[in-house]
Design a protein around this motif. Structure first.
Motif, PDB file in Angstrom:
ATOM      1  N   PRO A 219      -6.767  -6.383   9.989  1.00 23.44           N
ATOM      2  CA  PRO A 219      -5.182  -6.297  10.559  1.00 23.44           C
ATOM      3  C   PRO A 219      -4.549  -4.830  10.998  1.00 23.44           C
ATOM      4  CG  PRO A 219      -5.390  -6.557   8.188  1.00 23.44           C
ATOM      5  CD  PRO A 219      -6.846  -6.687   8.730  1.00 23.44           C
ATOM      6  N   HIS A 220      -5.490  -3.931  10.607  1.00 24.31           N
ATOM      7  CA  HIS A 220      -4.828  -2.541  11.072  1.00 24.31           C
ATOM      8  C   HIS A 220      -5.307  -2.129  12.351  1.00 24.31           C
ATOM      9  CE1 HIS A 220      -8.066   0.504  10.825  1.00 24.31           C
ATOM     10  NE2 HIS A 220      -8.708  -0.795  10.217  1.00 24.31           N
TER      11      HIS A 220
ATOM     12  N   PHE B 279     -14.291  -4.924  -3.744  1.00 28.62           N
ATOM     13  CA  PHE B 279     -13.280  -5.945  -3.262  1.00 28.62           C
ATOM     14  C   PHE B 279     -13.391  -7.639  -3.308  1.00 28.62           C
ATOM     15  CE2 PHE B 279     -13.469  -2.236  -0.560  1.00 28.62           C
ATOM     16  CZ  PHE B 279     -12.178  -1.668  -1.015  1.00 28.62           C
TER      17      PHE B 279
ATOM     18  N   GLY C 167     -12.943  -6.826   3.048  1.00 30.65           N
ATOM     19  CA  GLY C 167     -12.457  -6.909   1.884  1.00 30.65           C
ATOM     20  C   GLY C 167     -11.286  -5.965   1.416  1.00 30.65           C
ATOM     21  N   ARG C 168     -11.114  -4.862   2.117  1.00 34.86           N
ATOM     22  CA  ARG C 168     -10.141  -3.799   1.940  1.00 34.86           C
ATOM     23  C   ARG C 168      -8.836  -4.526   2.241  1.00 34.86           C
ATOM     24  NH1 ARG C 168     -11.800   1.384   4.924  1.00 34.86           N
ATOM     25  NH2 ARG C 168      -9.727   2.236   4.686  1.00 34.86           N
ATOM     26  N   PHE C 169      -8.735  -5.106   3.577  1.00 32.50           N
ATOM     27  CA  PHE C 169      -7.429  -5.321   3.979  1.00 32.50           C
ATOM     28  C   PHE C 169      -7.072  -6.722   3.473  1.00 32.50           C
ATOM     29  CE2 PHE C 169      -9.075  -2.113   6.705  1.00 32.50           C
ATOM     30  CZ  PHE C 169      -8.046  -1.005   6.182  1.00 32.50           C
ATOM     31  N   GLY C 170      -8.002  -7.509   2.772  1.00 34.49           N
ATOM     32  CA  GLY C 170      -7.610  -8.723   2.303  1.00 34.49           C
ATOM     33  C   GLY C 170      -7.008  -9.800   3.127  1.00 34.49           C
TER      34      GLY C 170
ATOM     35  N   VAL D 139     -16.793  -4.814   4.501  1.00 32.20           N
ATOM     36  CA  VAL D 139     -15.940  -3.893   3.729  1.00 32.20           C
ATOM     37  C   VAL D 139     -14.606  -3.699   4.211  1.00 32.20           C
ATOM     38  CG1 VAL D 139     -15.482  -1.439   2.933  1.00 32.20           C
ATOM     39  CG2 VAL D 139     -17.940  -2.327   3.239  1.00 32.20           C
TER      40      VAL D 139
END
Lengths: 907, 394
Positions: free
Chosen positions: A505-506, A611, A557-560, A554
Motif C-alpha cells: 500500500p505505501h 510478520f 507482511g510489514r504492511f499487513g 516481507v
C-alpha cells in the motif's frame, strides 16, 4: 603586365565565373587591355600635350631601332634585384634526412609530414597520409599522447572533405585510434574542437558530407556522452533539418537508418526516471563522509532549457511524419523487410525517449507548461497490419512495432491521456498478455521475453484509469501471465514487481484493489500462493529473483492486510514455505534452497518470520533443523533466534513452542561435527563451539526476559533434566545446565526428585570435564579460561543447594568403588580399572575444591568427604594386588592429594 | 538548575524519581507499568504515562494515567479507545500525542482533554513518537518498519489533506523490522533523524532531503539512542548491554573492531540497555537497563558516576527534567489536604464539535497559551499562599 592583370581580375573569378581557363584568360586580357587603354586615355591627355609642346615633334611615339640579339637597356628607375651570395645552404632535404630514432610510418614519414600531407590537394596523397597516421599511432601510441591537440586540429579539417573514401578513412581513424587514445584526459576540449567542424559539415552542400557528419556526431556522443547535453540544441536542429528538408527517399532507406540510429543513441541520453534511480543508488553506495556537509545543487545537465522542449516537439512532429511516410511506403511494398522495420523501430524509440524525458521533466522540475506532444497521427495508424498473408518473421516485425507504439501510448498516458485510442490499446495488450505460452513459436517467445517486462510495468498505471470491466479483464490476463511464465524468466520477475506495486500500500502507484470483489480476491490469492512455490522452484539458481520474491513477502507482511481473507492467506503461506527451509521425507532431512541463498536474502527471509500472526510448530521444527545445519552462518543463526524472540514478545509464538525451540537448538547443536574432541585452543579449532556459547548466552538472556521466572522454571525443569540425561556431548550439557541455572533462583527451586536425578547427571558431567581438561595441563592460560566455563553452572547449583553437593560426593564415591555403577559417555578412554576411576574422582574433587566460594560449603559436608576418602583408600588397598607398580603409584599419589585437600578444607 | 531523573518500568514497579546531583530517591509514584517511550512530563507540571494492558482492565481500551508531583497515586485516569504505546508532548505541555496499537496516532489538548485529531499513520502498531525541536514536525516509528514524518500544518489543513496524495511528509521504509526508537537532532525541518530497528541497524536520515544518509550495522539490536548535544556522535544502547558510540560527524576509521562508523563503546556487564537520556550538562548520559539499574556515565572518561536501583524489572523509560517546585522529599511529608490541580482526563472519542475549528491556527494557539499562563500563575500563587501560611503557623 599580364601578372598584374591577373591580380586585378581575381575578384571576378571568386565571384564564380566559370569556364575554360584559357578562354577566360583571353577574355580577361582583352577586357584588361581595353580598361588599361581607357585609363590611359583618361589620365594622360594633358601630359601628352605637354610632351608635345616640349619635344616639338608631331610624333606620338618615339621609335627606337632595335637590333636583333641585343638586350633592352634597363630602365633608368629600375631596382637592382640581383642577389649575391657566396654559398647556398639548404637546411635539410626530407627524402635524404636522417630519421633514425624518430617515429615514422611504414613509408618513412614523420607525423609532421603526414599532417602536412593530409591537406595535400591530391586525394590519393591525403588518403595515404591518413593511413600513415593510423599506422604511426598504432605503432607509437606515445606519439598520439604528446601531439593530441595538434593532430585533432589538423585532422578535423578533413571532416568535410570532398572525397568519400577520405571521410571514411578519417572516420575509422577517429573511431579506432584517436578517440580511444584521448579517453582519459579532459575530453571536453577535443570535443569542442571537433564539434564545430561537424556542425559545419552538417550544412555542407553535398548530401554525402552531411550524412557523414551525423556519423561523426554519433561517434562523438558515444565516446563522450555529455556532448549531447552540451550541444543539444544544435544537434537537434541538425537532425530536424536533415529529416525535414532533405526528403530522403524511401529508396535510400539505408542512409535514413544510419541517421535515425544516431538520433536514437543521442535521445537515449535524455534523462529519464530509470537512469535517475541508478544514479541515486550510486550516491548511497558512495557513502557520505560528512552528514552536515553542504551539497552542491547545481543542475547536473544543461539540457533542461525550455528551448529544448520546443525543439523536441518539432522533432517529434518530423519523426511522426517520417513514420507515417514509412507506413504508407510499406503498404505499397509486397513485404516488410528488416531494414525498413529497423528504421521504423528507430523512429519509435526516439519518440519514446522524448516522451519519457517530458514525463521526467514534469516530475522533477515541476514544469507545467510543457508543449503537448502531437502523437495522434501515430496512434491513428495503430495497429499496423498488412493485408497480405505474412511470413512468421514479418509477423514478429509487426508485433514489435505494435508493442513499441503501445509502450509510447502508455508512457504518454501518464502525461495526458488521450482517451480516444485507449480502447484500441487495451485490446491489444490484453490479447498479448492472455496468449497461451505453449502455443507461440520460439522466436515469438524470445520476443515476449524481451518486451513483456516493459509492458507489464505499465499495468499498475493502466489499472488506475480504466473502468471496472477492463480492470477485471486486465487482471485476468495478468494472472494468466503470472502463472504461465517460466520461473527463471524476466517476465516472472516483472510479474512479481507488478504484484508488489499492486499489493503493497505505501508504493506510489499502489491502487486500492477492491479486494471485497470475489474475482479480484481470487486473483490476489493466486498471486500470493504463487510466491512460495516460486521460491522453492527457483532454488539457488537465480538468487536475484529469489530476493525480489522474498522482498515482496516481507513487504506484504510489514504492511499487513485489512482484508481478513488475505491476512489468513498470508499466515497460511508459512505452510508452503516449510519446504523452502527443509524438505522432510521420513528420517532424512534435505535442506531447502534457504541455506544456499546469499546472506542478505537469508536475513530478509528471517525478518519475514516476524510478520506471521502465529508461527506453526511445524515451521519452527523446520527452522530448528536449518539452524542445526553446519552450512548456516552463525550470524543468520543468531538473527533467527532474535527474530523468533521478537515474534514471541509480540505474541506470535506460543511459550511452550518457543522454549522447546531453544532446548532443541541447544541440545542438538553439533559442536564437533564428527571430529574427535580436541582438548584445548577450542576457539580457533572449533568455531562452532564459540557459536554454541554465543547462542547459549543469547538464549539465557531471552529466557530471563520472558517474564515470570517461576513459570518459566516450572516449564524448563523437567525438559532440561530429561535432555541432559540423553548422553549428549559435554558442550551441549553445559549449555543446558547454564539455562537451568539462569532460570533457577537462589536458594534452588528444584524439587527433591530432580536434585537426586541431577546429582547423578552432574557426577557424570564433572567426570567428563576432567577427561576433556586433564589436570596436568593447568599451567596453560587457555586452560584456566575454559576450565571455568564448564564447571561454573555446577558450582552455582552447589551454591544454591548444599544437598546437591552432598549427593554428588556420594555419587563420586559410588563411581569410584563400583565398576559397573555408571557407564560413561567415553567408554573407550575408560578401562574398567579402579586406579583410573580413583584418579578421576580425585581430579573432580580437586577441581571443585579449588573454587574459593565452594570451599566454605564443602567444609559443611565433612561426613561425605570422609566417606569418600575412606572408600577410596579401602578400594585402593583391596585392589592393590591387581595393579602394576606405575598404576599403584599414581593411585597412591591421588589418594594423598585427596587427603591433603580434605584436611585443608576441614582441618 | 536542579534536575531530577524519572524512570519507569514495564512491570508494575512504579515511577522512581531521583535527584541527579545527590542520587537520593525522592518519591515513588505507584501503579505504573509503561511501554517503551510511554512516560512524559507534561510541561513540567505533572507526569503522564501510557499503560501496558493488564487483564483486569476493560477489554480493548488502553489507559493513560496522570500523577501530580506531590502524590504517589495516579490522580487522573483516562481510557482511550485502544492501547496507547508511545506518548509525547510539546515543551509547553499543551498537547499530548499518543500512538495506538492499531497504527493510529491521537492528538489531545491537555487543558480540556479534547481529542483534536486522530489519523491512520501506520499499518502496524506505532512504537515511538518524537517531535522536532521547533515542534512543527512529528516523527513516528512503527512495528512495520516505517519511519514517517508528519507536519502539523498538513494534519489540520482539511483542504490540503483532500488535495494531497498522502498525509505524511516523508515515509522511510528501509528498515525491515520493527523500529525501536527514533531521535531527532537540532534544526527543525533541516535536522537529522536517527532511527534504530530490530534488523540490527541504525539509519541516519535527512529531514530536508528526505533520504537516507548513513546506514550502520550494529553487533546487536539497538533499543535506545541518545544524540550527543553537538551531534558529533550518537550513543546506541544495545540488547547485549553495551552502549555503542557511533559517528555522525566525527571521524571514524573503517576498520573499527565493532563495525563501520562505530567508534567505541561504554560497557559494564549489564543486561540489555532499554533507554538512554542526556543530562542538561551535556556530558552525563543516563542509561536504563533490563536488570533494573540506572547508570549515570561520564561520556568524557567513559566511567560510571553513579548507579541507581529502580526495581527488579527492566527500566524502559528515563526522563531528565527540571526539578518541579512541589515535589516532596519523602512520603512522610505527604500533604493530604492538597486538592488535585490536574486537567480533566483525555477524551475517548472526539466531541461533536467539528475539529476544524480547533486547529492549530495562530490566534487559537495564542489563546491556549493565554489560558496556560493564567493557570500557571494561579498555581504559583497557590503555592506562595501555602508557603506564607506555613511560615505563619511556624
Amino acid at each position: 603586365e599580364e601578372k598584374s592583370l591577373h591580380c586585378e581580375m581575381s575578384p571576378a573569378r571568386v565571384a564564380g565565373v566559370r569556364g575554360n581557363r584559357r578562354q577566360e584568360y583571353g577574355e580577361r586580357r582583352v577586357i584588361g587591355c581595353s580598361l588599361l587603354w581607357e585609363n590611359r586615355r583618361m589620365v594622360r591627355p594633358k601630359a601628352s600635350s605637354k610632351k608635345k609642346s616640349t619635344r616639338g615633334g608631331g610624333v606620338d611615339f618615339k621609335k627606337f631601332k632595335r637590333k636583333l640579339g641585343r638586350k633592352l637597356p634597363p630602365p633608368k628607375n629600375a631596382t637592382n634585384t640581383e642577389i649575391k651570395s657566396k654559398a647556398i645552404i639548404l637546411p635539410e632535404q626530407s627524402v635524404a634526412a636522417d630519421k633514425a630514432g624518430l617515429a615514422v610510418s611504414k613509408k618513412g614519414l614523420t607525423l609532421k609530414e603526414l599532417l602536412q600531407q593530409s591537406s595535400h590537394y591530391n586525394p590519393k596523397v591525403r588518403k595515404d597520409a591518413l593511413l600513415g597516421i593510423r599506422d604511426l599511432f598504432l605503432k607509437f601510441p606515445q606519439e598520439l599522447q604528446s601531439n593530441k591537440l595538434a593532430v585533432v586540429e589538423k585532422l578535423r579539417e578533413r571532416i568535410s572533405d570532398q572525397d568519400k573514401l577520405i571521410r571514411e578513412t578519417l572516420y575509422q581513424l577517429f573511431k579506432l585510434v584517436v578517440l580511444p587514445g584521448c579517453k582519459e584526459d579532459n575530453q571536453g576540449v577535443f570535443i569542442s574542437l571537433l564539434v564545430a567542424y561537424v556542425f559545419s559539415a552538417m550544412t555542407h552542400l553535398s548530401l554525402d558530407v552531411r550524412l557523414m557528419s551525423f556519423k561523426y556526431l554519433e561517434l562523438l556522443v558515444q565516446h563522450y556522452p555529455p556532448t549531447f547535453s552540451l550541444y543539444a540544441e544544435k544537434i537537434l536542429q541538425g537532425y530536424d533539418d536533415i529529416l525535414r528538408k532533405n526528403q530522403l527517399h524511401m529508396e535510400e532507406i539505408g542512409k535514413l537508418k544510419s541517421i535515425l540510429s544516431g538520433l536514437v543513441s543521442c535521445l537515449s541520453l535524455l534523462p529519464s526516471n530509470q537512469s535517475e534511480d541508478s544514479s541515486i543508488s550510486k550516491v548511497i553506495a558512495a557513502e557520505l563522509q560528512l552528514l552536515h556537509a553542504f551539497e552542491a545543487d547545481a543542475p547536473k545537465h544543461s539540457a533542461g532549457s525550455s528551448h529544448i522542449f520546443e525543439r523536441l516537439e518539432g522533432l517529434v512532429v518530423v519523426l511522426v511524419n517520417c513514420f507515417n511516410d514509412l507506413v504508407t511506403w510499406v503498404h505499397s511494398q509486397p513485404a516488410l523487410d528488416s531494414q525498413t522495420s529497423d528504421c521504423m523501430l528507430c523512429v519509435l524509440q526516439s519518440v519514446e525517449s522524448v516522451v519519457r524525458y517530458f514525463f521526467y521533466a514534469r516530475e522533477k522540475h515541476a514544469l507545467q507548461q510543457l508543449p503537448s506532444l502531437p502523437l495522434e497521427k501515430l496512434f491513428t495508424v495503430f495497429p499496423i497490419k498488412s493485408k497480405a498473408q505474412l511470413s512468421e518473421k514479418e509477423d514478429d516485425r509487426y508485433l514489435i512495432l505494435n508493442i513499441k507504439i503501445s509502450e509510447i501510448f502508455f508512457d504518454l498516458s501518464r502525461l495526458s491521456c488521450p482517451p480516444v485510442f485507449l480502447e484500441k490499446f487495451l485490446e491489444f495488450i490484453e490479447s498479448l498478455l492472455s496468449r497461451e505460452f505453449s502455443s507461440v513459436t520460439r522466436s515469438q517467445k524470445v520476443l515476449y521475453e524481451k518486451y513483456m517486462p516493459t509492458l507489464l510495468a505499465c499495468l499498475p498505471e493502466l489499472l488506475k484509469v480504466v473502468d471496472y470491466g477492463w480492470k477485471a479483464r486486465l487482471l485476468q490476463a495478468y494472472t494468466t501471465v503470472f502463472r504461465g511464465s517460466s520461473p527463471q524468466s524476466a517476465t516472472k520477475v516483472a510479474c512479481v514487481t507488478v504484484a508488489e506495486e499492486l499489493l503493497v500500500p505505501h508504493k506510489q502507484n499502489s491502487l486500492n484493489l477492491d479486494v471485497d470483489d470475489q474475482e479480484t480476491l481470487g486473483h490476489v490469492l493466486t498471486w500470493m500462493r504463487e510466491l512460495p512455490m516460486l521460491l522453492i522452484y527457483l532454488g539457488d539458481v537465480q538468487p536475484s529473483t529469489s530476493e525480489v520474491v522474498i522482498r515482496l513477502l516481507v513487504q506484504l507482511g510489514r504492511f499487513g492486510f485489512s482484508n481478513p481473507y488475505l491476512a489468513e492467506e498470508y499466515d497460511n503461506l508459512q505452510f508452503l514455505l516449510q519446504e523452502f527451509f527443509v524438505k522432510q521425507n521420513n528420517a532424512d532431512t534435505n535442506y531447502g534452497p534457504f541455506l544456499r541463498l546469499p546472506k542478505d536474502s537469508q536475513e530478509l527471509c528471517v525478518s519475514c518470520l516476524y510478520f506471521f500472526s502465529f508461527l506453526d510448530p511445524c515451521l519452527l521444527e523446520c527452522l530448528a533443523s536449518c539452524c542445526l545445519s553446519q552450512d548456516l552462518e552463525p550470524y543468520i543463526l543468531l538473527r533467527i533466534v532474535e527474530v523468533l524472540h521478537s515474534a514471541y514478545k509480540a505474541g506470535h509464538v506460543l511459550m511452550a513452542d518457543h522454549i522447546s525451540f531453544f532446548i532443541t537448538l541447544v541440545s542438538k547443536f553439533e559442536v564437533t561435527c564428527g571430529q574427535a574432541l580436541s582438548v584445548l585452543d577450542s576457539e580457533a579449532k572449533i568455531p562452532r563451539r564459540a557459536t554454541l556459547r554465543q547462542v547459549t548466552g543469547v538464549i539465557c538472556s531471552f529466557l530471563s526476559q520472558m517474564g515470570d521466572h517461576t513459570l518459566v522454571f516450572d516449564m524448563l525443569e523437567k525438559i532440561v533434566l530429561d535432555t541432559i540425561s540423553l548422553k549428549l556431548p559435554a558442550d551441549n550439557r553445559c549449555a543446558l545446565l547454564r539455562i537451568l541455572v539462569m532460570v533457577d533462583s537462589s536458594p534452588t527451586r528444584l524439587s527433591d526428585q530432580s536434585i537426586t536425578k541431577l546429582s547423578k547427571l552432574l557426577c557424570e558431567y564433572l567426570i567428563d570435564i576432567v577427561l576433556i581438561y586433564p589436570v596436568e595441563e593447568c599451567g596453560n592460560s587457555n586452560y584456566i579460561l575454559h576450565s571455568r566455563y564448564y564447571p561454573l553452572p555446577c558450582y552455582l547449583l552447589f551454591h544454591r543447594s548444599i544437598k546437591l553437593l552432598m549427593l554428588v560426593l556420594n555419587m563420586l564415591e559410588v563411581f569410584a568403588t563400583q565398576l559397573d555403577a555408571t557407564p560413561l559417555s567415553h567408554p573407550a578412554q575408560l578401562d574398567s580399572h579402579h586406579w583410573r576411576r580413583i584418579t578421576m574422582v580425585v581430579a573432580v574433587f580437586l577441581m571443585i575444591s579449588k573454587d574459593d566460594k565452594l570451599r566454605d560449603i564443602l567444609s559443611s559436608c565433612r561426613n561425605e568427604m570422609y566417606h569418600l576418602m575412606q572408600s577410596v583408600s579401602s578400594i585402593l588397598s583391596k585392589e592393590e594386588s591387581s595393579m602394576s607398580i606405575e598404576q599403584k603409584h599414581k593411585a597412591n599419589c591421588a589418594v594423598e592429594q585427596l587427603k591433603t585437600a580434605i584436611s585443608e578444607i576441614s582441618p | 538548575m536542579d534536575s531530577i531523573i524519572i524512570a519507569s518500568s514495564s512491570i508494575d514497579a512504579g515511577i522512581g524519581a531521583w535527584d541527579l546531583a545527590t542520587g537520593n530517591e525522592l518519591l515513588r509514584y505507584k501503579s505504573c507499568a509503561s511501554p517503551p517511550h510511554g512516560l512524559v512530563s507534561v510541561g513540567g507540571r505533572f507526569l503522564a504515562s501510557s499503560q501496558l494492558r493488564d487483564n483486569h482492565s476493560s477489554s480493548g481500551s488502553g489507559s493513560v494515567l496522570y500523577w501530580s508531583w506531590h502524590k504517589p497515586q495516579p490522580d487522573v485516569k483516562s481510557f482511550p479507545v485502544e492501547m496507547i504505546m508511545p506518548l509525547v508532548c510539546d515543551i509547553g505541555g499543551n498537547y499530548i500525542i499518543g500512538g495506538g496499537s492499531s497504527g493510529y496516532i491521537y492528538v489531545w489538548e491537555v487543558a480540556t482533554g479534547r481529542l483534536l485529531n486522530r489519523w491512520h499513520a501506520h499499518y502496524r502498531a506505532a512504537t515511538c513518537l518524537v517531535l522536532s525541536d521547533d515542534e512543527s514536525l512529528l516523527i513516528s516509528g512503527a512495528e512495520d518498519g516505517c519511519v514517517r514524518v508528519w507536519s502539523f500544518f498538513m494534519l489540520f489543513d482539511e483542504i490540503g489533506k483532500a488535495e494531497a496524495k498522502h498525509l505524511y511528509e516523508h515515509s522511510f521504509t528501509e528498515h525491515t523490522l520493527k523500529v525501536t526508537t527514533v531521535v531527532v537532532g537540532y534544526g527543525g525541518c533541516n535536522s537529522l533523524i536517527v532511527s534504530a530497528s530490530e534488523d540490527r541497524t541504525c539509519k541516519v536520515w535527512s529531514l530536508s532531503r528526505g533520504k537516507i544518509l548513513r546506514d550502520i550495522l550494529f553487533p546487536c539490536i539497538i533499543d535506545a539512542i541518545a544524540l550527543d548535544p553537538g551531534e558529533h556522535v550518537f550513543y546506541a544502547g544495545g540488547r547485549n548491554g553495551k552502549i555503542y558510540i557511533a559517528a555522525l560527524n566525527a571521524a571514524s576509521s573503517p576498520d573499527s573492531p565493532y563495525g563501520k562508523h562505530i567508534i567505541g563503546s561504554l560497557h559494564d556487564h549489564s543486561k540489555g540497555i532499554n533507554c538512554l537520556a542526556f543530562c542538561g550538562d551535556g556530558t552525563s548520559l543516563v542509561s536504563g537497563s533490563e536488570d533494573g539499574l540506572i547508570r549515570i556515565w561520564d561520556t568524557r572518561s567513559h566511567n560510571i558516576i553513579r548507579i541507581l536501583r529502580h526495581a527488579k524489572g527492566p527500566v524502559n523509560n528515563i526522563l531528565v527534567v527540571a526539578r518541579p517546585e512541589t515535589i516532596l522529599k519523602s512520603t512522610a511529608s505527604l500533604g493530604r489536604k492538597q486538592q488535585s490541580l490536574l486537567p480533566p482526563p483525555l477524551e475517548k472519542y472526539s466531541s461533536e464539535e467539528p475539529i476544524g475549528t480547533k486547529a492549530f491556527i495562530g490566534g487559537h494557539t495564542a489563546s491556549v497559551e493565554q489560558l496556560d499562563v493564567t493557570y500557571l500563575t494561579e498555581y504559583v500563587m497557590n503555592n506562595q499562599i501555602k508557603d506564607i501560611q506555613q511560615h505563619g503557623s511556624a
